[in-house]
Design an enzyme around this catalytic site. Structure first.
Site, PDB file in Angstrom:
ATOM      1  N   PHE A 130     -18.927  -7.544 -14.547  1.00  0.00           N
ATOM      2  CA  PHE A 130     -18.402  -8.408 -13.491  1.00  0.00           C
ATOM      3  C   PHE A 130     -16.913  -8.592 -13.720  1.00  0.00           C
ATOM      4  CE2 PHE A 130     -17.175 -12.474 -11.614  1.00  0.00           C
ATOM      5  CZ  PHE A 130     -17.560 -12.233 -10.300  1.00  0.00           C
ATOM      6  N   ASP A 215     -11.580  -7.093 -20.159  1.00  0.00           N
ATOM      7  CA  ASP A 215     -11.706  -8.269 -19.307  1.00  0.00           C
ATOM      8  C   ASP A 215     -12.264  -9.398 -20.167  1.00  0.00           C
ATOM      9  OD1 ASP A 215     -12.431 -10.271 -17.587  1.00  0.00           O
ATOM     10  OD2 ASP A 215     -13.319  -8.942 -16.068  1.00  0.00           O
ATOM     11  N   LYS A 244     -10.392 -18.329 -16.629  1.00  0.00           N
ATOM     12  CA  LYS A 244     -11.373 -19.372 -16.974  1.00  0.00           C
ATOM     13  C   LYS A 244     -10.830 -20.390 -17.986  1.00  0.00           C
ATOM     14  CE  LYS A 244     -15.429 -17.480 -14.995  1.00  0.00           C
ATOM     15  NZ  LYS A 244     -15.704 -16.057 -14.800  1.00  0.00           N
TER      16      LYS A 244
END
Ligand SMILES: *Cc1c(COP(=O)(O)O)cnc(C)c1O
Length: 398
Positions: A130, A215, A244
């Site tokens: 993702f 990532d 995040k």
């Protein structure tokens, strides 16, 4: 008009938080939840952290936004901190994870272009990955639920099985730019890369002049017990995407790169209006100060080990339901057995036991508490999962 004013792309649950206090969320009707979802690995300092609140209030009153046309003292300071504490030499600030991934993809392509090898544009990415919801980021995944109806997507990606080094190496050809992966897959099911896989990809990059693009939007920023997850593999990336936790709830992301990997990113090649604004930079500086303070990472490691051990101890009592515990640090997942749906169980814990968790791919219950939890929060979480497992199991059997 039957469409909701909020575009209905999320199946929202009945929890409607209006306030946060440390590791708890309080709903509209005053009900309390133990928040072991933390905004999906975002609120690493919990809710209403006094220092962070004060930073935001003070900076908002001082200077919120100017433009990247101007010099950015706070941005320089924060970028220097990131450079001092990572593999990276340079940083581009964004407002989100997907934008950080976009910048990483562009930096990788532009590197080969700067080397006179513009044909080397293909990134090898992985099943169950993702990377966010932009067209670039969904092009790097193989999941139909994210891709269907949005095609044609960006060319220049090939997706192979995760943790399958041979499959990844077999994809390398004259057009390959590098690899793009999460060191610990989050949405895909809390799956850490194996040591051999990470080391093997790095070796292939060195041999073929490729870039290792990580990532770390979910697994980075102290979540796994080190500042970034790749540190635990002893593997140095060329480029990473971060978001995040970096803003602890304030929209902020970053793309970090070595000087060599960033050589194509010269004046005019990339930009953003909001990215790196003074308010975001003040937040970033406060969060990194907390995260890199003495004892913070040790605390994450200790709490991670404790929570993991406690979750593992639950398994023998509920072995009809739980298969194993996976993940690193405070990025943990409990794989559920066939016949028990993780998404339904997450709803059950939420509605009947006041515990917030998140489901992930491969039928995994994802546990992502704020990094500032203490033992009492772990005990409360385990009590709730244990009670939840009993009542859920009984309900399923009925
Ligand atoms: C959440 C996430 C993203 C996307 O971040 P957004 O801020 O939602 O754009 C990208 N990669 C990973 C690994 C993520 O977990």
């Amino acid at each position: 008009m039957s469409i909701s004013p909020l575009m209905p792309v999320y199946p929202r649950c009945d929890v409607r938080p209006v306030r946060g206090e440390g590791c708890y969320l309080i709903g509209e009707r005053g009900e309390r939840y133990l928040d072991f979802a933390a905004g999906i690995a975002v609120n690493l300092l919990g809710h209403g952290h006094p220092k962070l609140v004060k930073t935001i209030a003070d900076q908002a009153a001082t200077l919120m936004h100017v433009s990247n046309l101007y010099g950015m003292p706070l941005g320089e300071q924060f970028a220097q901190k990131l450079v001092d504490n990572t593999f990276a030499d340079t940083v581009f600030f964004t407002n989100s994870g997907a934008e950080a991934v976009e910048c990483a993809i562009k930096t990788a392509r532009r590197y080969h272009y700067a080397n006179g090898q513009a044909h080397r544009h293909k990134l090898i990415s992985f099943d169950n990955a993702f990377h966010g919801r932009t067209l670039g980021a969904i092009s790097a995944t193989s999941q139909p639920k994210m891709r269907d109806g949005f095609e044609p997507l960006l060319p220049g990606f090939s997706v192979v099985p995760f943790n399958d080094l041979d499959a990844a190496l077999a994809q390398i050809d004259d057009n390959t730019a590098g690899f793009l992966l999460e060191p610990v897959q989050g949405e895909g099911g809390v799956t850490p890369a194996t040591q051999e896989f990470m080391a093997g990809l790095r070796k292939a990059c060195d041999e073929h002049g490729l870039l290792l693009v990580l990532d770390e939007v979910q697994c980075g920023y102290a979540r796994t017990g080190t500042f970034f997850a790749h540190e635990q593999y002893g593997v140095k990336p060329d480029i990473i995407a971060v978001a995040k936790g970096i803003g602890a709830g304030f929209p902020l992301g970053a793309c970090l790169a070595t000087e060599e990997a960033a050589k194509g990113m010269v004046f005019g090649t990339h930009g953003t209006t909001y990215g790196g604004n003074p308010l975001a930079m003040a937040v970033g500086l406060t969060v990194i100060e907390e995260v890199l303070a003495d004892g913070f990472l040790d605390h994450v490691k200790a709490m991670g080990a404790r929570l993991r051990a406690a979750l593992e101890q639950l398994i023998p009592n509920h072995d009809e339901m739980f298969e194993d515990v996976r993940g690193m640090g405070l990025m943990l997942g409990v794989k559920m057995k066939e016949g028990f749906d993780a998404r339904t169980f997450v709803g059950h814990l939420r509605d009947h036991h006041g515990l917030l968790t998140v489901s992930a791919g491969q039928n995994v219950l994802r546990v992502l508490p704020p990094l500032v939890i203490d033992e009492s929060h772990i005990a409360e979480c385990i009590e709730k999962i244990s009670a939840g497992a009993r009542s859920f199991s009984a309900a399923q059997a009925a």
